[in-house]
Structures are given as structure tokens and as C-alpha cells.
Design an enzyme around this catalytic site. Structure first.
Site, PDB file in Angstrom:
ATOM      1  N   ARG A 139       0.854  -1.179   0.000  1.00  9.02           N
ATOM      2  CA  ARG A 139       0.000   0.000   0.000  1.00  9.02           C
ATOM      3  C   ARG A 139       0.894   1.235   0.000  1.00  9.02           C
ATOM      4  O   ARG A 139       2.037   1.197   0.474  1.00  9.02           O
ATOM      5  CB  ARG A 139      -0.905   0.008   1.234  1.00  9.02           C
ATOM      6  CG  ARG A 139      -1.798  -1.236   1.345  1.00  9.02           C
ATOM      7  CD  ARG A 139      -2.569  -1.234   2.650  1.00  9.02           C
ATOM      8  NE  ARG A 139      -3.409  -2.432   2.806  1.00  9.02           N
ATOM      9  CZ  ARG A 139      -3.019  -3.566   3.364  1.00  9.02           C
ATOM     10  NH1 ARG A 139      -1.776  -3.674   3.848  1.00  9.02           N
ATOM     11  NH2 ARG A 139      -3.843  -4.598   3.451  1.00  9.02           N
ATOM     12  N   LYS A 164      -2.058  -2.734   7.907  1.00  5.94           N
ATOM     13  CA  LYS A 164      -3.207  -2.398   8.739  1.00  5.94           C
ATOM     14  C   LYS A 164      -3.067  -3.031  10.110  1.00  5.94           C
ATOM     15  O   LYS A 164      -2.687  -4.192  10.237  1.00  5.94           O
ATOM     16  CB  LYS A 164      -4.490  -2.884   8.066  1.00  5.94           C
ATOM     17  CG  LYS A 164      -4.822  -2.139   6.772  1.00  5.94           C
ATOM     18  CD  LYS A 164      -6.123  -2.640   6.181  1.00  5.94           C
ATOM     19  CE  LYS A 164      -6.498  -1.857   4.922  1.00  5.94           C
ATOM     20  NZ  LYS A 164      -7.764  -2.352   4.320  1.00  5.94           N
ATOM     21  N   HIS A 224      -2.874   2.549  -5.942  1.00 12.25           N
ATOM     22  CA  HIS A 224      -3.325   1.242  -5.466  1.00 12.25           C
ATOM     23  C   HIS A 224      -3.502   0.255  -6.619  1.00 12.25           C
ATOM     24  O   HIS A 224      -3.461  -0.965  -6.410  1.00 12.25           O
ATOM     25  CB  HIS A 224      -4.639   1.392  -4.701  1.00 12.25           C
ATOM     26  CG  HIS A 224      -4.848   0.358  -3.640  1.00 12.25           C
ATOM     27  ND1 HIS A 224      -4.077   0.291  -2.500  1.00 12.25           N
ATOM     28  CD2 HIS A 224      -5.717  -0.685  -3.560  1.00 12.25           C
ATOM     29  CE1 HIS A 224      -4.482  -0.726  -1.753  1.00 12.25           C
ATOM     30  NE2 HIS A 224      -5.473  -1.339  -2.382  1.00 12.25           N
ATOM     31  N   ARG A 227      -0.680  -2.134  -6.893  1.00  9.93           N
ATOM     32  CA  ARG A 227      -0.796  -3.270  -5.966  1.00  9.93           C
ATOM     33  C   ARG A 227      -1.698  -4.351  -6.578  1.00  9.93           C
ATOM     34  O   ARG A 227      -1.355  -5.541  -6.566  1.00  9.93           O
ATOM     35  CB  ARG A 227      -1.371  -2.765  -4.645  1.00  9.93           C
ATOM     36  CG  ARG A 227      -1.739  -3.829  -3.626  1.00  9.93           C
ATOM     37  CD  ARG A 227      -2.232  -3.108  -2.371  1.00  9.93           C
ATOM     38  NE  ARG A 227      -2.935  -3.977  -1.428  1.00  9.93           N
ATOM     39  CZ  ARG A 227      -2.346  -4.690  -0.471  1.00  9.93           C
ATOM     40  NH1 ARG A 227      -1.036  -4.688  -0.364  1.00  9.93           N
ATOM     41  NH2 ARG A 227      -3.061  -5.418   0.368  1.00  9.93           N
ATOM     42  N   HIS A 250      -2.765  -9.686   3.451  1.00 10.64           N
ATOM     43  CA  HIS A 250      -4.178  -9.942   3.704  1.00 10.64           C
ATOM     44  C   HIS A 250      -4.342 -10.783   4.962  1.00 10.64           C
ATOM     45  O   HIS A 250      -3.547 -11.682   5.230  1.00 10.64           O
ATOM     46  CB  HIS A 250      -4.815 -10.679   2.516  1.00 10.64           C
ATOM     47  CG  HIS A 250      -5.077  -9.806   1.338  1.00 10.64           C
ATOM     48  ND1 HIS A 250      -5.274 -10.276   0.058  1.00 10.64           N
ATOM     49  CD2 HIS A 250      -5.182  -8.441   1.237  1.00 10.64           C
ATOM     50  CE1 HIS A 250      -5.493  -9.274  -0.763  1.00 10.64           C
ATOM     51  NE2 HIS A 250      -5.436  -8.150  -0.066  1.00 10.64           N
ATOM     52  N   TYR A 259     -10.787 -10.974  -4.491  1.00  7.08           N
ATOM     53  CA  TYR A 259     -10.416  -9.838  -5.318  1.00  7.08           C
ATOM     54  C   TYR A 259      -9.718 -10.229  -6.621  1.00  7.08           C
ATOM     55  O   TYR A 259      -9.921  -9.599  -7.653  1.00  7.08           O
ATOM     56  CB  TYR A 259      -9.483  -8.896  -4.540  1.00  7.08           C
ATOM     57  CG  TYR A 259     -10.205  -7.947  -3.626  1.00  7.08           C
ATOM     58  CD1 TYR A 259     -10.821  -6.807  -4.112  1.00  7.08           C
ATOM     59  CD2 TYR A 259     -10.269  -8.187  -2.259  1.00  7.08           C
ATOM     60  CE1 TYR A 259     -11.478  -5.924  -3.274  1.00  7.08           C
ATOM     61  CE2 TYR A 259     -10.925  -7.319  -1.406  1.00  7.08           C
ATOM     62  CZ  TYR A 259     -11.524  -6.187  -1.921  1.00  7.08           C
ATOM     63  OH  TYR A 259     -12.179  -5.329  -1.089  1.00  7.08           O
TER      64      TYR A 259
END
Length: 358
Positions: A139, A164, A224, A227, A250, A259
Site C-alpha cells: 500500500r 493495517k 493502489h 498493488r 491480507h 479480489y
């Protein structure tokens, strides 16, 4: 959560905290919308509020509101001193608020040819940033916040990234790219710095990439997208879902699958093997293994798979949970499921040992 419990506890929902400042602000914005709606500040009131939003707002927006509400109620309950039993009941009630189902949109990508044209259009510093974004699949904020002391060189150039929730993972870039970065950017605390020595802003990097894309590709391409492109390219060339999932950071491989894997079946594949095969002869020297309450082995395996799915979901909760009381309740539930799984496996083993073999 019962109405009696709700009546005796005052829950401060606006005190909700996310894994980052940005997430916290997002959570609180959704909670503010719930509070100002006039619905009772209880779980049933929150369920009624989210139901009123379904069909009016995009599914992703409704799901974000649900995630914010669940987190707010659980954190507030812990802060209010609820017991593990009360927390378990609360979690069970919240789980009844289902997410809005929606079709996952296709992610935007650039082809290798488009990527080459795009990189060639960047100023050198933005190009080095963009190449790093693509090679790592990271990211934007993970790269703009990359410190030099989080880089090690030992045959390979390894980067320690924080995603994250401050989850740490490792990525690599080529030695050639790293040498070009060092030649362009002077030594500083961060790998990529402006002429004033400050780390680049995420919004600036994204804006520069978007401008160049409009100029040379004629369409919007965000940072993004690099990515997404890296993940799509790697899955296409390697097929390694787990490896790509780890590279991207993830929390679950299911996210990567959702995705980036868009496989469809051909007509030939759909019609293949439709003719049933001849049933194999039943040996007179064996008996079916149906010792688990009269169920077949296939049915028992299905039960085990369901237990494994529940355990995996609990592990996901535990990875993201920070409240000690909630963690204790989840760990007890996981232990109960493990015991049930072991009991079933033992029963299967006994059934197998009694089966006569020819």
C-alpha cells in the site's frame, strides 16, 4: 444482549478505536450517523438502523457501518466491565446482524505494456516510488512510511513493512532498484524523502500517478492499482494464492481469492464427466463405517470441515481482537470446538478399526 443488561449499562459508543487514526475517524463517523438517527442506542436499535440503510446506500457503505457498530458495542461493553458471559451473549447478538451481500467489483489493473509506458512518464523520484510499489505489492502508506533501518541487505533487499493494524510482514525489491533509490535519495530517516527531508505524503504520490496515467493512458490509474496489478500478475504466473496473500498482507486468503481470482468454467468443463460411472462392487468382507450416529464417512467429514471453518473464523477474530476479556471468551470457544473435533476423530478411528478388511 438482553434488554435488562442494556438498561443497566451505559455504553460509550463514540469512544470506539480502530487500528489506525484514519479507521478510528471512519468508525466514529458511522457511529455518529447511528446516534443521530434517533434509534435506541442498543443492539436491536442498531440492527434497525442498519436495516433502514439497506437498499438506500451502497452495500460497502452499509457493511462499513455494521463493522463500526459491532466494534463500538464490543469495545464499549469491555470498558463498561461486562463479564465474559455477557460479552459472549453480546457477540452472539451482534453476529445476527448480517452483512449486505454484493457482487465484488473487478479490480482495476494495468497491463505490463501500460505499466512500462506509465513508468517512463514519471519523474525519476516518482518512478522509483512506483516501481517499489509494484515490486512489493504494498500500500502507498506502507512505502512512504518505510524507514531505512527497516531495510536489510544480504544477497536480497528485504523491507520490513507495517500494514493495517501495525501488522508486520516482509517484502523484497531487486538490488538494481535499491541501488537506483540510494543514488537518487540522500540518506535520511525514511527511504523516500522530499527535498526538505520529509517523507512523501500518500495523497501526493497518488496524485502524481493519476496525472501521468491520464496523460499517457487516457484513464485514471491510482497508486493502489499497482498493488492490484502485482497481485494479478503473480497469481496468473504462479497460481500461488497463499504466497500472494502473504505478500499483500491480507488477513485471510479468502480476501485474495475474492479480489484477484476471477476464474470461469468453459462449456466443455461444465459438461465433462456428467455420465455417472459404474458403481464399484461392494465387498462382502467389509462393512460401511457409519459409527458416528449412523452417518456415512462423507457426512462426518463434512461435519469436520464445518468445525474447521468455525475454528478458522475464531482464529481470525483472535488475530484482530485486543480486548482481554473478549479474547478469553473466544479462546474458550475455540477450545470447546477443538475438543469436539478430537471426539469425532476418535469415533471415526474406532469405526475404522472395527472395519473388516479383505
Amino acid at each position: 444482549m438482553s434488554e435488562a443488561v442494556a438498561a443497566t449499562r451505559r455504553l460509550d459508543l463514540m469512544a470506539v478505536q480502530g487500528p489506525s487514526d484514519g479507521t478510528t475517524a471512519t468508525y466514529r463517523a458511522y457511529i455518529r450517523g447511528f446516534i443521530t438517527s434517533g434509534k435506541p442506542q442498543t443492539v436491536p436499535g442498531f440492527a434497525a438502523y442498519t436495516d433502514s440503510q439497506r437498499g438506500k446506500r451502497p452495500a460497502a457503505t452499509v457493511n462499513l457501518a455494521i463493522a463500526a457498530g459491532k466494534k463500538a458495542f464490543l469495545q464499549a461493553a469491555v470498558n463498561a466491565g461486562m463479564s465474559v458471559r455477557e460479552l459472549t451473549l453480546l457477540k452472539g447478538t451482534l453476529s445476527e446482524i448480517k452483512l449486505e451481500r454484493h457482487q465484488q467489483p473487478d479490480v482495476a489493473t494495468v497491463t505490463p505494456e501500460e505499466r512500462g509506458r506509465l513508468f517512463a512518464a514519471f519523474p525519476e523520484r516518482i518512478r522509483l516510488l512506483a516501481e517499489t510499489l509494484y515490486q512489493t505489492g504494498a500500500r502507498v502508506s506502507e512505502i512512504t512510511n518505510l524507514r531505512r533501518d527497516h531495510i536489510s541487505v544480504n544477497g536480497k533487499v528485504k523491507l520490513r513493512l507495517y500494514g493495517k493494524g501495525r501488522k508486520e510482514r516482509e517484502a523484497t525489491i531487486t538490488t538494481d532498484l535499491y541501488a537506483r533509490i540510494l543514488a537518487e535519495f540522500p540518506a535520511a530517516e525514511y527511504l523516500f524523502t522530499t527535498s526538505q527531508g520529509n517523507p512523501y505524503r500518500r495523497t501526493y504520490v497518488t496524485r502524481e500517478i493519476e496525472r501521468a496515467a491520464l496523460r499517457v493512458l487516457g484513464r485514471k490509474v491510482t497508486a493502489h492499482v499497482l498493488r492490484h496489478s502485482r497481485a494479478t500478475d503473480l497469481i496468473a504466473t504462479t497460481g500461488k494464492i497463499k504466497g500472494v496473500s502473504r505478500l499483500l498482507g491480507h488477513a485471510s486468503e479468502s480476501t485474495t481469492l475474492r479480489y484477484y481470482v476471477k476464474e470461469t468454467l468453459t462449456d466443455d468443463e461444465l459438461t465433462a464427466n456428467l455420465t455417472p460411472a459404474a458403481e464399484p462392487p461392494v465387498s462382502r468382507t467389509t462393512t460401511p463405517t457409519t459409527d458416528f450416529v449412523g452417518r456415512s464417512r462423507k457426512a462426518v467429514k463434512k461435519v469436520l470441515l464445518e468445525l474447521d471453518g468455525s475454528l478458522a473464523e475464531l482464529r481470525g477474530w483472535l488475530e484482530n481482537e485486543t480486548d482481554e476479556a473478549t479474547i478469553a471468551g473466544l479462546q474458550q470457544r475455540a477450545a470447546d470446538l477443538q475438543s469436539e473435533r478430537a471426539r469425532i476423530e476418535a469415533m471415526i478411528g474406532k469405526g475404522i478399526s472395527r472395519t473388516r478388511r479383505g
